[in-house]
Write an enzyme that holds these catalytic residues in place. Sequence first.
Site, short mmCIF file in Angstrom:
data_model
loop_
_atom_site.label_atom_id
_atom_site.label_comp_id
_atom_site.label_asym_id
_atom_site.label_seq_id
_atom_site.Cartn_x
_atom_site.Cartn_y
_atom_site.Cartn_z
N THR A 333 0.50 -1.54 -0.09
CA THR A 333 0.09 0.00 0.06
C THR A 333 0.83 1.23 0.26
O THR A 333 1.74 1.22 0.74
CB THR A 333 -1.17 0.11 0.88
OG1 THR A 333 -1.69 0.84 1.10
CG2 THR A 333 -0.08 -0.18 2.05
N HIS A 385 2.74 -11.46 14.94
CA HIS A 385 3.72 -11.78 15.65
C HIS A 385 3.19 -13.46 15.54
O HIS A 385 4.18 -14.44 16.54
CB HIS A 385 4.01 -11.19 16.39
CG HIS A 385 5.22 -10.92 16.95
ND1 HIS A 385 6.19 -11.72 16.79
CD2 HIS A 385 5.87 -10.38 18.14
CE1 HIS A 385 7.43 -11.93 17.43
NE2 HIS A 385 6.77 -10.95 18.25
#
Length: 414
Positions: A333, A385
């Site tokens: 993006t 994560h």
Amino acid sequence: MTNIVVPELGESVVEARVAKWLKKAGDRVAAGDALVELETEKIDLEVSADRAGVLQSIAHQEGADVKVGEVLAVLDESAGGEVAAGTPVPAAPEAPAAPSPVAPDRTGPHPPAPVLEDVRATPTARNVARAHDVQIESVPASGPRVTKQDVLRAAAPPAARRDGSVVSGAASPAAPTVAAGSRTETRERMTKRRATIARRLVEAQRTAAMLTTFNEVDMTAVMTLRARRKEAFQKAHGVGLGIASFFVKASIGALKAFPAINAEIQGDEVVYKHYYDIGMAVGAEGGLVVPVLRDADRMSFKDIELAIRDFAARAGNGTLTLDDLKGGTFTITNGGVFGSLMSTPILNPPQVGILGLHKIAERPTVVDGQVVVRPMMYVALSYDHRLVDGREAVQFLVRIKDFVEDPALMLVEG
């Protein structure tokens, strides 16, 4: 009798909203006529009649939410085809719905097939043009085809557009005329796409252990290469050489080095993708969309630049398809096109990584012990994560930095 149903809407899309009926109960329709415009979380689409007949009844009015396979309307095909003069049609009075922008044929009561059909315009745009008495031939297109939004822009009075806003048609309430200094509010229902974006963004933050790591890239090598090759590239391929293709190539190289960032979590399993479908986030009028470069590792710089230009044009005029938006293994993006200096992009589930690009700005930096001014860009990698460790995320971003600062490295390493 034939049921007009909500068609298959593509991967993971099971619901739509009835945005606008283009025909009303009692209207005679020909095979291929657009009947209704549906709004989904990804794109807007039209449902057409697959045979001629009379639209006997409408099951769901504008604004209703409907699911795939649900009946929208009933078509009486026994009334289709050529109908003898004087045959009654179960509709309201026989007055013409809206003046056509094409001059009528004075030799008979019915005008010839309008010239509108020869114009490169969407069916919805043609219907809106008729309803607003706009000559569609004079409407400037924002992309390859004239869209509904283009027609509404042309139909809006100058006063409505003085501040640069666009009148969005019947779906949005007209701005009230109020005295200066008055405190007013308007209320609009969220579009299907905006509601889905809101839900998915909250979902991404709730379901993923999302972190962001940052770095900065010296864009000197890329800017120099572009300046040297842009004219020849444009002449050879008909498209400019942008920075996006460099980051697509760099991302693929980094994904090959760190395959977990090209994977996804399914239950208690990790699915590693051995292909590279890169989503390119595009800001469209109805909200962010992410068309996908399929097998981007097999694409040349020319292929990537042409595809990105095509995505941007079709996002602007509403002609992206569900296939364009399906899947994706990693997303890029670019908030820099809007002037963003730094941001933390949000994951596009079920992907576990998204790369954010930002504005290129000249900044002082130290090179070989000397302070010099260089075109610099901050880059950000948001990652899940649960699957990606911080060490991998940092090294991934450093790998992208290495590729962009030395583009020849991308050729050396394939």
